[in-house]
Design a protein around this motif. Structure first.
Motif, mmCIF file in Angstrom:
data_model
loop_
_atom_site.group_PDB
_atom_site.id
_atom_site.type_symbol
_atom_site.label_atom_id
_atom_site.label_comp_id
_atom_site.label_asym_id
_atom_site.label_seq_id
_atom_site.Cartn_x
_atom_site.Cartn_y
_atom_site.Cartn_z
ATOM 1 N N ASP A 806 0.849 -1.192 0.000
ATOM 2 C CA ASP A 806 0.000 0.000 0.000
ATOM 3 C C ASP A 806 0.888 1.247 0.000
ATOM 4 O O ASP A 806 2.051 1.234 0.429
ATOM 5 N N ILE A 807 0.302 2.368 -0.477
ATOM 6 C CA ILE A 807 1.057 3.618 -0.612
ATOM 7 C C ILE A 807 0.557 4.628 0.435
ATOM 8 O O ILE A 807 -0.661 4.768 0.641
ATOM 9 N N VAL A 808 1.491 5.348 1.068
ATOM 10 C CA VAL A 808 1.144 6.442 1.984
ATOM 11 C C VAL A 808 1.898 7.694 1.540
ATOM 12 O O VAL A 808 3.006 7.610 0.973
ATOM 13 N N THR A 809 1.299 8.852 1.793
ATOM 14 C CA THR A 809 1.920 10.140 1.464
ATOM 15 C C THR A 809 1.480 11.172 2.481
ATOM 16 O O THR A 809 0.560 10.933 3.275
ATOM 17 N N TYR A 849 -1.978 10.519 4.160
ATOM 18 C CA TYR A 849 -2.956 9.914 3.259
ATOM 19 C C TYR A 849 -2.449 8.520 2.856
ATOM 20 O O TYR A 849 -1.263 8.348 2.562
ATOM 21 N N GLY A 850 -3.384 7.527 2.912
ATOM 22 C CA GLY A 850 -3.010 6.166 2.541
ATOM 23 C C GLY A 850 -3.850 5.667 1.372
ATOM 24 O O GLY A 850 -5.028 6.023 1.237
ATOM 25 N N PHE A 851 -3.256 4.834 0.539
ATOM 26 C CA PHE A 851 -3.925 4.301 -0.644
ATOM 27 C C PHE A 851 -3.663 2.805 -0.742
ATOM 28 O O PHE A 851 -2.508 2.365 -0.707
ATOM 29 N N HIS A 852 -4.816 2.048 -0.815
ATOM 30 C CA HIS A 852 -4.658 0.623 -1.078
ATOM 31 C C HIS A 852 -4.185 0.430 -2.514
ATOM 32 O O HIS A 852 -4.497 1.236 -3.388
ATOM 33 N N SER A 853 -3.459 -0.599 -2.674
ATOM 34 C CA SER A 853 -3.051 -0.902 -4.051
ATOM 35 C C SER A 853 -4.276 -1.225 -4.906
ATOM 36 O O SER A 853 -4.292 -1.017 -6.114
ATOM 37 N N LEU A 858 -7.764 5.432 1.778
ATOM 38 C CA LEU A 858 -7.770 5.453 3.239
ATOM 39 C C LEU A 858 -7.137 6.756 3.717
ATOM 40 O O LEU A 858 -6.186 7.262 3.125
ATOM 41 N N THR A 859 -7.640 7.306 4.796
ATOM 42 C CA THR A 859 -7.074 8.531 5.380
ATOM 43 C C THR A 859 -6.787 8.313 6.851
ATOM 44 O O THR A 859 -7.367 7.453 7.492
ATOM 45 N N GLY A 860 -5.871 9.125 7.388
ATOM 46 C CA GLY A 860 -5.548 9.053 8.821
ATOM 47 C C GLY A 860 -4.621 10.204 9.204
ATOM 48 O O GLY A 860 -4.225 10.999 8.352
#
Length: 864
Positions: A806-809, A849-853, A858-860
């Protein structure tokens, strides 16, 4: 008045010719002598001989004069006619006379000259008046000067047959006010005498001891001739100018000042240039303790201390004594000048007023060890008198209900409307630094320090970590007890309170000594191993005074060990003094320089030499480290030729620690950064590193310890009402960072307030509440672990779970940094940790900010 010319008779020559005549008469009448001649014939013969004697004598007597005159005639030099003898005479009317009388010339008078009457007569008429000449004054208006004759110049009475010159019995230095003269006869007050080409007035005579005014201009050797001045030559350059322009300001109570003080003279701002300000009294630091009162100098304050409405004067410590000027007896200050230029008045004012020690606010109470100038005072605790120039207990050592402290000061409490500030210091046993005994049989068993109560405390350190009195000794102050039961004085000396430097401790066979200071005095407590009852104080003498005299406590006392000539170095007000302990010579000043430039040091510490056995000892060969007032660090040898240690600037108020590694290894010096928070480690091989501490941290002091063959440094640090002990090993390479270990001190235990000291695998730190913080400190038990630490993120456990890849930024603006989740999360205490492939920029707190592949976004929130 003139008289007849006296005949010239040479009696010596006449007697000589008479003897020759008698010898010749015996040759004329063989076998006869003058005693054999009788009758008329004999008398006639004697008369002829006498006449022949007289005539021949007179002829021979004038032969030389005739020859001189003939020679002068041959040179065409004319002789002078005989002149009448002259002498002064005095005419005086009867005391009852009221009218003047004319004494018409010639008035005949007769004088006795060795039994022969001689008649004199006046040349001119003299009018004798009933008045008399009182005083003659010589005036030089252009030079603003006037001169007065010696006493008795116009006295008509015959002079007494008394000495008019004397000899100085002993040497008199320049500035002296007393002379010892021989003989005693003829010396009276107000007499004017001449000595060394200058004139002086006798103000007091006590036998052959005379007091003169003014002070001697130059020194006089014994046997110098002192002559009475009997003539009046006002413009000869020797007679004293009596001119003085003086403004006297007096007040019996307001000027009752003995302490050093600032005097504001309101309305006298114009009286500065060419004006001397003085007070009548004494100076405390005078060489003569019994010196009589005199006009003493009041210093005019520098321009930056002057005030718009007043002239500011600086008075040194010393009493202002009463003096009668005219008909007024008071305490006085004066503005004084012997010459005033110009025709305009220097002072035009309706009133003059005083202000004593006038300031908008009270000065702060002095720091530990410093002293403010205080007026003379008396005090009592209940009914017991107290000595105020030393440590005292205003309510006794154990105060009780209704105990009273009384304080009186004529100087302070006599000033109407004055405000008084009292500064009290609690005599508590709080320390800034403690020293461990590292030598002999007492090594690592005894701690020593001077507390706020200005006494030396000796403590026994028990291996369990407990501190107790060493040999049941109470706090110690010199000179009692003296070493081996001897002491030169019984007056107690208060030590410099709570010194920020470690007391030097050194060995003497099986005994140990602890060095301390008390103002300009250096003392050492000598503790005997065997005969402890004969332990006592030893004086190492006085530090030579500075100019002006030093007023601040000592900035450092260092013992430098040496097998032949151990040294004791002391620093006071930027000046270094050294004493060789192998002899009895006093402290000698040592100039601290770099090349030709003088370096003013602020603190000194010894360079500790690491021995083969793992001890840290001082060394006279290695010398010291000094911090200068420019913030630079210098290596200071005993000869004072300093060397800049490194191009760094440090906090000079925190004493460093320096270690020379064994076998001629590198020199490592640990210092406080100028920001008072960080630490600088200076390495002679690996240069410098700065150890950054937390915001709000404040470094108090350092120590060094060898443990397991490794060198460790310690630092006590204050932080947010509590603190911790920092420890580290020095840098092992120029690019290898220093790792600091922190041992927190719980707030319920206390806060560090001084320098750390390692002893018997414990660390001891003076606290801020007259306490000492002690903790175990065994570096051999320290567990060091190594591991690779990867980057990651921490999110709340309520956040939908991330999966690998998964990707986070973070919302830092384009381009948005992105990181990949590398592993599944680890949950602890309602939080989940996810490793990522690389860290974000340190300090980022923006929204995460998180992103499922695959699937929805997803946010947090980013959690540190």
């Amino acid at each position: 008045m003139k008289g007849p010319q006296a005949p010239r008779i040479d009696k010596r020559r006449t007697a000589q010719f008479s003897v020759e005549l008698q010898e010749r008469a015996r040759t004329w009448i063989p076998g006869w002598s003058f005693a054999d001649v009788e009758g008329d014939f004999g008398r006639a013969l004697l008369e002829i001989a006498a006449r022949f004697d007289s005539e021949v004598t007179e002829r021979l007597d004038v032969a030389g004069e005739k020859m001189r005159r003939g020679f002068l005639d041959w040179l065409a030099v004319r002789g002078e006619a005989a002149r009448p003898a002259r002498m002064p005479v005095v005419f005086k009317l009867a005391d009852a006379a009221r009218q003047s009388v004319l004494a018409s010339a010639p008035v005949r008078l007769q004088a006795d000259a060795a039994g022969t009457p001689v008649v004199f007569e006046t040349e001119r008429d003299v009018r004798v008046v009933p008045g008399r000449l009182d005083v003659v004054v010589g005036v030089d208006a252009a030079q603003d000067a006037f001169y007065l004759p010696p006493p008795g110049l116009s006295d008509l009475n015959p002079r007494e047959q008394l000495p008019t010159q004397w000899q100085l019995k002993s040497f008199a230095s320049a500035g002296a006010t007393k002379l010892q003269l021989d003989p005693e006869a003829g010396l009276v007050p107000e007499m004017i005498v001449e000595a060394g080409g200058r004139q002086y007035r006798l103000t007091n005579v006590d036998g052959g001891i005379v007091t003169i005014e003014p002070r001697l201009d130059a020194e006089l050797q014994a046997q110098t001739v002192v002559r009475k001045v009997v003539t009046f030559a006002p413009f000869d350059g020797i007679t004293r100018n009596r001119q003085e322009h003086a403004l006297y300001l007096g007040h019996m109570d307001l000027l009752n000042i003995e302490a050093a003080a600032t005097i504001d003279v309101m309305g006298a701002t114009t009286l500065q240039t060419g004006i001397k300000w003085q007070y009548w009294g004494k100076v405390e630091d005078s060489e003569e303790a019994d010196e009589e009162a005199d006009w003493q100098t009041l210093e005019i304050a520098p321009p930056n201390e002057q005030k718009a409405d007043a002239l500011v004067l600086k008075k040194p410590k010393g009493a202002i004594d009463p003096k009668k000027i005219g008909d007024i007896n008071s305490r006085w200050i004066r503005a004084y000048a012997t010459k005033v230029e110009g025709s305009e008045p220097l002072l035009q004012v309706d009133a003059l007023r005083f202000r004593i020690n006038c300031a908008p606010t009270f000065p702060p109470c002095p720091n530990t060890g410093a002293k403010l100038a205080s007026p003379v005072a008396e005090a009592m605790a209940n009914t017991t008198p107290l000595v105020l120039d030393n440590v005292f207990f205003p309510l006794g050592k154990e105060p009780h209900q209704f105990d009273a402290f009384y304080l009186g000061s004529e100087e302070a409490f006599s000033k109407t409307g004055a405000k008084v500030q009292l500064c009290f210091e609690m005599a508590d046993p709080s320390f800034a630094a403690l020293s461990a005994v590292r030598v002999g049989l007492f090594a690592n068993k005894v701690l020593a320090g001077v507390a706020q109560d200005r006494a030396l405390h000796l403590f026994r350190f028990v291996p369990s970590g407990r501190i107790e009195k060493f040999r049941q000794r109470e706090p110690l102050q010199p000179p009692l007890p003296g070493l081996n039961g001897t002491a030169q004085s019984t007056e107690r000396v208060a030590l410099d309170a709570k010194p920020p430097w470690r007391l030097p401790v050194w060995k003497d066979v099986s005994d140990f000594l602890v060095g301390v200071t008390a103002g300009g005095q250096v003392w050492a407590w000598h503790e005997k191993l065997i005969d402890q009852s004969n332990s006592g104080w030893v004086s190492f003498g006085e530090i030579p005074p500075s100019i002006p005299p030093a007023t601040q406590p000592v900035d450092g006392l260092v013992h430098l060990a040496d097998a032949v000539a151990p040294q004791l170095a002391v620093l006071r007000e930027g000046k270094l003094f050294v004493r060789d302990l192998s002899n009895n010579l006093p402290f000698a000043p040592v100039a601290t320089k770099v090349g030709a430039n003088t370096i003013v040091l602020r603190s000194i510490v010894p360079i500790l030499n690491e021995t083969a056995s793992g001890d840290l000892v001082t060394s006279a060969a290695l010398g010291m480290i000094g911090l200068a007032d420019d913030g630079k660090v210098y290596r200071v040898p005993l000869n004072g030729q300093c060397v800049v240690l490194a191009p760094i600037t440090v906090d000079v108020d925190v004493r460093p620690v320096a270690v020379q590694r064994s076998g001629g290894g590198p020199l490592i010096v640990v210092l406080a950064h100028p920001n008072k928070r960080d630490i600088i480690s200076s390495h002679s091989i690996h240069n410098q590193q700065t150890i950054q501490l937390e915001a709000g941290a404040r470094v108090l002091g350092f120590d060094a310890v060898i443990s397991g063959g490794d060198l460790h440094f310690l630092a006590s640090v204050q932080l947010d009402g509590t603190g911790y002990l920092a420890s580290w090993v020095p840098q092992t390479g120029p690019a290898i960072p220093i790792h600091v270990f922190r041992a927190p001190i719980p707030s319920e235990i206390g806060q560090p307030g001084g320098v750390p000291t390692e002893i018997l695998k414990h660390v001891v730190i003076p606290g801020t509440r007259a306490d000492v913080v002690v903790a175990d400190f065994d570096l051999t038990q320290r567990l060091e672990l190594q591991a690779d630490v990867n980057a990651g993120i921490v999110v709340s456990s309520t956040t939908p779970a991330f999966q690998q890849n998964d990707i986070v930024t973070v919302d830092t603006g384009p381009p948005f940094p992105k990181r990949s989740i590398t592993e599944t999360g680890t949950t602890k205490d309602n939080e989940v940790f996810y490793p990522i492939d690389s860290p974000f920029i340190p300090g980022v707190t923006d929204a995460l900010y998180g992103f499922h592949s695959t699937g929805p976004a997803l946010t947090g929130d980013l959690d540190d």
